[in-house]
Design a protein around this motif. Structure first.
Motif, PDB file in Angstrom:
ATOM      1  N   THR A   1     -12.482   8.769   2.757  1.00 21.62           N
ATOM      2  CA  THR A   1     -11.893   7.451   3.002  1.00 21.62           C
ATOM      3  C   THR A   1     -10.471   7.465   2.429  1.00 21.62           C
ATOM      4  OG1 THR A   1     -12.410   6.400   0.893  1.00 21.62           O
ATOM      5  CG2 THR A   1     -14.178   6.463   2.541  1.00 21.62           C
ATOM      6  N   HIS A   2      -9.782   6.373   2.618  1.00 21.50           N
ATOM      7  CA  HIS A   2      -8.420   6.273   2.074  1.00 21.50           C
ATOM      8  C   HIS A   2      -8.409   5.513   0.749  1.00 21.50           C
ATOM      9  CE1 HIS A   2      -7.181   7.990   5.829  1.00 21.50           C
ATOM     10  NE2 HIS A   2      -5.890   7.860   5.535  1.00 21.50           N
ATOM     11  N   ALA A   3      -9.508   5.543   0.047  1.00 22.73           N
ATOM     12  CA  ALA A   3      -9.577   4.794  -1.224  1.00 22.73           C
ATOM     13  C   ALA A   3      -8.502   5.243  -2.206  1.00 22.73           C
ATOM     14  CB  ALA A   3     -10.955   4.972  -1.854  1.00 22.73           C
ATOM     15  N   ASN A   4      -8.194   6.517  -2.169  1.00 26.77           N
ATOM     16  CA  ASN A   4      -7.244   7.051  -3.151  1.00 26.77           C
ATOM     17  C   ASN A   4      -5.965   7.563  -2.521  1.00 26.77           C
ATOM     18  OD1 ASN A   4      -8.827   6.695  -5.552  1.00 26.77           O
ATOM     19  ND2 ASN A   4     -10.179   8.278  -4.725  1.00 26.77           N
ATOM     20  N   LYS A   5      -5.698   7.126  -1.323  1.00 30.54           N
ATOM     21  CA  LYS A   5      -4.419   7.525  -0.714  1.00 30.54           C
ATOM     22  C   LYS A   5      -3.887   6.398   0.162  1.00 30.54           C
ATOM     23  CE  LYS A   5      -6.928  10.214   2.714  1.00 30.54           C
ATOM     24  NZ  LYS A   5      -7.206  11.456   3.324  1.00 30.54           N
ATOM     25  N   ALA A   6      -2.633   6.504   0.555  1.00 35.96           N
ATOM     26  CA  ALA A   6      -2.004   5.436   1.330  1.00 35.96           C
ATOM     27  C   ALA A   6      -2.687   5.298   2.679  1.00 35.96           C
ATOM     28  CB  ALA A   6      -0.520   5.747   1.506  1.00 35.96           C
ATOM     29  N   GLY A   7      -2.723   4.066   3.153  1.00 36.23           N
ATOM     30  CA  GLY A   7      -3.302   3.831   4.470  1.00 36.23           C
ATOM     31  C   GLY A   7      -4.365   2.763   4.412  1.00 36.23           C
TER      32      GLY A   7
ATOM     33  N   PHE B   1       1.459   3.961  -3.414  1.00 35.67           N
ATOM     34  CA  PHE B   1       1.120   5.386  -3.455  1.00 35.67           C
ATOM     35  C   PHE B   1       2.372   6.273  -3.534  1.00 35.67           C
ATOM     36  CE2 PHE B   1      -2.868   3.568  -2.164  1.00 35.67           C
ATOM     37  CZ  PHE B   1      -3.781   4.334  -2.871  1.00 35.67           C
TER      38      PHE B   1
ATOM     39  N   LYS C   1      -7.713  -1.437  -4.775  1.00 39.15           N
ATOM     40  CA  LYS C   1      -8.059  -0.803  -3.494  1.00 39.15           C
ATOM     41  C   LYS C   1      -9.273   0.106  -3.671  1.00 39.15           C
ATOM     42  CE  LYS C   1      -6.262   2.027   0.272  1.00 39.15           C
ATOM     43  NZ  LYS C   1      -5.190   2.840   0.823  1.00 39.15           N
ATOM     44  N   LYS C   2      -9.253   0.864  -4.740  1.00 40.74           N
ATOM     45  CA  LYS C   2     -10.345   1.815  -4.969  1.00 40.74           C
ATOM     46  C   LYS C   2     -11.692   1.094  -5.085  1.00 40.74           C
ATOM     47  CE  LYS C   2     -11.524   5.593  -8.035  1.00 40.74           C
ATOM     48  NZ  LYS C   2     -11.153   6.365  -9.195  1.00 40.74           N
TER      49      LYS C   2
ATOM     50  N   TYR D   1     -17.918   0.836   1.031  1.00 43.23           N
ATOM     51  CA  TYR D   1     -18.631   2.028   1.522  1.00 43.23           C
ATOM     52  C   TYR D   1     -20.009   2.206   0.884  1.00 43.23           C
ATOM     53  CZ  TYR D   1     -14.782   3.308   4.478  1.00 43.23           C
ATOM     54  OH  TYR D   1     -13.832   3.285   5.472  1.00 43.23           O
TER      55      TYR D   1
ATOM     56  N   PHE E   1     -12.774  -0.393  -1.699  1.00 43.94           N
ATOM     57  CA  PHE E   1     -13.327   0.662  -0.830  1.00 43.94           C
ATOM     58  C   PHE E   1     -14.708   1.095  -1.323  1.00 43.94           C
ATOM     59  CE2 PHE E   1     -10.256   2.560   2.326  1.00 43.94           C
ATOM     60  CZ  PHE E   1      -9.384   1.481   2.320  1.00 43.94           C
ATOM     61  N   HIS E   2     -14.829   1.197  -2.636  1.00 43.75           N
ATOM     62  CA  HIS E   2     -16.129   1.626  -3.164  1.00 43.75           C
ATOM     63  C   HIS E   2     -17.217   0.619  -2.783  1.00 43.75           C
ATOM     64  CE1 HIS E   2     -19.031   3.569  -5.796  1.00 43.75           C
ATOM     65  NE2 HIS E   2     -19.359   2.354  -6.222  1.00 43.75           N
TER      66      HIS E   2
ATOM     67  N   ASP F   1       0.839  -1.209   0.000  1.00 46.10           N
ATOM     68  CA  ASP F   1       0.000   0.000   0.000  1.00 46.10           C
ATOM     69  C   ASP F   1       0.873   1.258   0.000  1.00 46.10           C
ATOM     70  OD1 ASP F   1      -2.951   0.969   0.480  1.00 46.10           O
ATOM     71  OD2 ASP F   1      -1.718   2.115   1.894  1.00 46.10           O
ATOM     72  N   LYS F   2       1.865   1.257   0.904  1.00 48.70           N
ATOM     73  CA  LYS F   2       2.751   2.439   0.991  1.00 48.70           C
ATOM     74  C   LYS F   2       3.479   2.654  -0.325  1.00 48.70           C
ATOM     75  CE  LYS F   2       3.847   2.720   5.859  1.00 48.70           C
ATOM     76  NZ  LYS F   2       3.962   1.397   6.492  1.00 48.70           N
TER      77      LYS F   2
ATOM     78  N   ARG G   1      -3.715   0.055  -6.777  1.00 48.88           N
ATOM     79  CA  ARG G   1      -4.557   1.218  -6.447  1.00 48.88           C
ATOM     80  C   ARG G   1      -5.962   1.062  -7.023  1.00 48.88           C
ATOM     81  NH1 ARG G   1      -2.727   5.531  -8.877  1.00 48.88           N
ATOM     82  NH2 ARG G   1      -0.921   4.603  -9.887  1.00 48.88           N
TER      83      ARG G   1
ATOM     84  N   GLN H   1       3.856   5.835  -8.199  1.00 46.15           N
ATOM     85  CA  GLN H   1       2.599   5.459  -8.846  1.00 46.15           C
ATOM     86  C   GLN H   1       2.746   5.045 -10.301  1.00 46.15           C
ATOM     87  OE1 GLN H   1      -0.612   8.088  -7.997  1.00 46.15           O
ATOM     88  NE2 GLN H   1      -0.151   8.154  -5.820  1.00 46.15           N
TER      89      GLN H   1
END
Ligand SMILES: Cc1cc2nc3c(=O)[nH]c(=O)nc-3n(C[C@H](O)[C@H](O)[C@H](O)COP(=O)(O)OP(=O)(O)OC[C@H]3O[C@@H](n4cnc5c(N)ncnc54)[C@H](O)[C@@H]3O)c2cc1C
Lengths: 194, 571
Positions: free
Chosen positions: B398-404, A136, A151-152, A159, A155-156, A132-133, A148, A139
């Motif tokens: 949220t952290h969807a688009n950034k580190a974490g 980002f 992950k996006k 949420y 998360f989508h 993850d680190k 990424r 990139q």
């Protein structure tokens, strides 16, 4: 070993010619490997294999773990993603996600000399956190882009899930623009504003 | 033999629905021709009863739209989502043309109901000053009507559609027939109060929404219910809480028994009878079979949306009208306008951390145009307003688009953040003769109809407005009590895509002089008595207010006039 079986069934639209057919996605069924703290999924998805589903569910839960609130597994993130691979994703995305899983195994082997799913929880968390680190920080690589993107979408899906939106009201009835926390709690408890 | 009707209405959107209702209720056999497919009110295409987790692909549009080059013009827009995509036309399937350097955005809804299904429902009257602006500063063609001509028709339209609004008592944004307004949030109230204290001309008011808060007996009879504050309007509304052709005008027209409705039929041209010197009807192409047919009527109302009607007019060539019907002036296609933006601003409203908002209000707030007069030494004519909102507190991202990842980032996501007020400028674009829509000489669509080529841009007056609007809104936010204010302006050398505000209008403007305008004060063609154009094409200037309420008022006024002539036998 705890048996895990979600009651969750999702439907997706598959277009066969012009006819729209509703197809139920398989129930996410699996067992928990307590030693590795890993949910091992036994059924293949509609797109991902059982092994892919296991890896993805694990990654999603590491990203969004169960705490006081639901985690990615409870929110059925990966079965939804699996269905969306057929209804939303293009070939490039499908390839990206599959290659990401291959890459993750390569990184696991290079770092720990074994397959991702053979690692203990702490190592899997360390690996995904590191990825993850890195993803980002730099990139430009394909790995970063794929990670990424995954992950996006994880998360989508999380949420927009029911467990992540416990106060969602489909029919609020009206709008109130200036309420206290106590009033808000009352409206949320009854699932309506009016 | 072509079938014969009293009236043909082209298009079933906001204006076509109204024309259909008025003529059928007055007893005229009316044919509505719609190019898009049939959509059932409360049918399977409505997605408003789906929770976020029930929407196909979680409200994302399929990725292959991009790969196939579909919906490229609207793909980034907040209104274009998985749950609404069925209600927007695909620019690949329905192409139009523009100069490479000056993209034009033509946002369309090709289905029964047109953009009445997808519109934002902000329903604002124009004020007396808006109708005299062209005459006053010499731009465009002077309006042949004034506010007082439309005022009773605004009343009539508002009573039927249902507009929830506050009686603000503003001269330049007249009050009308209103239902109970929506509430402002505490942050919006703070700003409104501060502006009232500091300025005599600048107000923040609650938007005026075609969402019903106190349904009338007439509305309930049509099956419409109170708006339930879901703000899912663009998905269609099962409650009929907002005004659309599907929920209101078409059912009313249908109840009369005088309505015939044809979908999947593109009006290619208005047919002109050279002997009689009248429009005889229209020719259509069936979108599915590509078969051509004609329909005849005593009167033709074009309500195909501003640019849709311009395209039909230009394509209706005959010996008398080699450049398109009703175009002896050469003005058809001229004076294309839209509202334009160029300034986006936001600021934090501090000190309301113990307050929240709940429910989803279907309308924003509004700062009406306060620059009708040339004050403060500004070097432009006309003015601008701002659509604005601080409806809810922001949420932490949220952290969807950034580190974490992990519990920590999950716990801090989606928490109540500060109240943020956002404002976007809506400027009045001048009517420029050289902002023009024409038929492309070679490009056609899949039905062989020449594509519309639209070449429109903002000029010096609009750029000056942007500069001033940026200064103004910074000050307004400051005076309103905001902190951390950001004002973003579009760089002077960047093209501002006309059409992006989806208030495109002009192209067949009204005026008293047949040599310089296309339509008279009844939106009736100077050249062809039984042809009317009552959608946005008829507009002679564009003011700053969202225009659809004015289109509706013009449509019912024109229908009333045409009906009287038909009853007398002179049409
Ligand atoms: C996202 C969005 C937000 C908006 N917000 C607002 C707002 O808040 N307030 C406001 O005032 N306005 C708003 N608008 C603009 C508003 O929708 C239009 O001004 C209004 O719909 C115009 O009405 P109309 O009848 O002229 O055209 P439409 O409603 O577009 O209807 C035209 C109809 O004609 C049909 N048609 C076109 N060509 C042909 C042909 N050749 N043959 C047969 N049929 C044809 C189309 O398919 C369509 O059904 C918004 C629009 C959108 C998309």
């Amino acid at each position: 070993m705890r048996t895990f079986s979600s009651e969750f069934i999702i439907s997706r639209r598959v277009f066969i010619g012009s006819a729209m057919v509703l197809v139920a996605a398989p129930i996410l069924a699996g067992t928990t490997n307590t030693e590795k703290e890993l949910l091992v999924i036994s059924n293949s998805g509609q797109f991902f294999s059982a092994e892919h589903m296991t890896m993805l569910a694990d990654i999603a839960e590491i990203m969004i773990p169960l705490s006081d609130t639901a985690g990615a597994t409870d929110a059925h993130v990966i079965p939804v993603l699996d269905a969306m691979m057929l209804t939303w994703a293009v070939a490039g995305t499908k390839k990206q996600f599959l290659q990401l899983l291959v890459k993750l195994n390569e990184i696991a082997k290079a770092s720990f000399q074994t397959h991702y799913l053979n690692l203990g929880k702490d190592k899997r968390v360390a690996l995904v956190s590191h990825l993850d680190k890195r993803a980002f920080a730099n990139q430009t690589s394909e790995l970063s882009k794929s990670y990424r993107k995954l992950k996006k979408i994880i998360f989508h899906i999380y949420y927009t899930s029911e467990p992540a939106n416990p106060d969602f009201m489909l029919i609020p009835g009206t709008y109130r623009g200036c309420v206290t926390q106590a009033e808000l709690d009352t409206f949320n408890a009854r699932g309506r504003v009016s | 033999m072509a079938q014969e009707y009293d009236v043909i209405v082209v298009g079933s959107g906001i204006t076509g629905g109204w024309a259909a209702k008025e003529f059928t209720e007055k007893g005229f056999k009316t044919l509505v021709i719609e190019r898009g497919r049939n959509v059932e009110h409360r049918g399977s295409e409505y997605t408003d009863m789906q929770a976020p987790w029930q929407i196909e692909n979680r409200n994302l549009v399929p990725e292959d739209f991009d790969e196939q080059g579909r919906y490229q013009l609207i793909k980034q827009k907040g209104y274009f989502k998985g749950a609404t995509k069925q209600f927007f036309a695909d620019d690949k399937e329905h192409p139009y043309s523009y100069p490479d350097a000056r993209p034009f955005k033509w946002v369309r809804s090709y289905q029964l109901g047109g953009r009445s299904v997808t519109w934002g429902r902000q329903s604002l009257r124009w004020g007396p000053k808006d109708f005299v602006a062209n005459k006053k500063d010499g731009n465009g063609v002077p309006w042949p009507i004034g506010y007082e001509d439309l005022a009773p028709w605004y009343d009539y339209v508002e009573s039927f559609i249902g507009v929830s609004a506050n009686r603000d008592g503003l001269e330049d944004l007249p009050d009308g027939v209103f239902q109970k307004p929506w509430e402002m949030s505490c942050a919006e109230k703070v700003i409104a109060k501060n502006l009232r204290k500091a300025y005599s001309d600048r107000r923040l008011i609650i938007g005026r929404a075609a969402n019903i808060t106190e349904p009338t007996a007439e509305q309930m009879k049509l099956g419409r219910g109170q708006c339930q504050a879901r703000a899912y309007c663009k998905r269609g509304c099962t409650f009929g809480g907002y005004f659309s052709s599907l929920s209101a005008t078409l059912p009313a027209a249908n109840n009369t028994g005088n309505l015939t409705l044809i979908t999947n039929a593109i009006v290619e041209r208005v047919d002109y009878d050279e002997k009689l010197g009248r429009a005889s009807g229209v020719s259509i192409i069936d979108t599915l079979s590509k078969e051509k047919r004609s329909y005849k009527a005593r009167v033709v109302f074009l309500c195909a949306s501003a640019l849709g009607s311009v395209q039909i007019l230009l394509n209706s060539k005959s010996a008398t009208f080699p450049n398109g019907i009703a175009n002896s002036s050469g003005v058809v296609g001229r004076y294309i306008m839209d509202h334009f933006s160029g300034v986006l601003a936001d600021g934090i409203v501090p000190g309301l951390d113990d307050k929240f908002a709940t429910g989803r209000r279907p309308i924003a707030t509004y700062i009406p145009n306060y620059r009708h007069e040339n004050k403060d030494g500004v070097e432009f004519v006309r003015g601008y307003g701002f659509q604005a909102t601080a409806q809810h507190r922001t949420k932490t991202p949220t952290h969807a688009n950034k580190a974490g990842i992990g519990v920590d980032v999950k716990e801090v996501a989606n928490q109540p953040g500060p109240w943020k007020f956002r404002a976007i400028m809506y400027g009045e674009m001048l009517p420029y003769f050289d902002n023009v829509a024409s038929l492309h000489p070679t490009k056609t669509d899949q039905w062989g109809i020449p594509q519309l080529h639209i070449d429109a841009r903002v000029r010096d007056n609009e750029r000056k407005m942007i500069r001033q609007a940026a200064k103004d809104i910074g000050e307004i936010l400051d005076v309103g009590g905001c902190v951390d204010i950001n004002v973003n302006t579009t760089p002077e050398d960047r093209h501002i895509a006309i059409g992006d505000r989806i208030h495109e209008m002009g192209g067949a403007c009204m005026g008293n002089d047949p040599n310089t305008s296309v339509l008279n004060k009844w939106a009736q063609a100077h050249d062809v008595d039984n042809l009317f154009v009552t959608d946005g094409a008829c507009m002679s200037s564009c003011a700053t207010q969202n225009p659809s309420l004015t289109y509706m008022a013009i449509t019912v006024r024109a229908a009333d006039y045409a009906a009287k002539l038909m009853q007398k036998g002179s049409l």
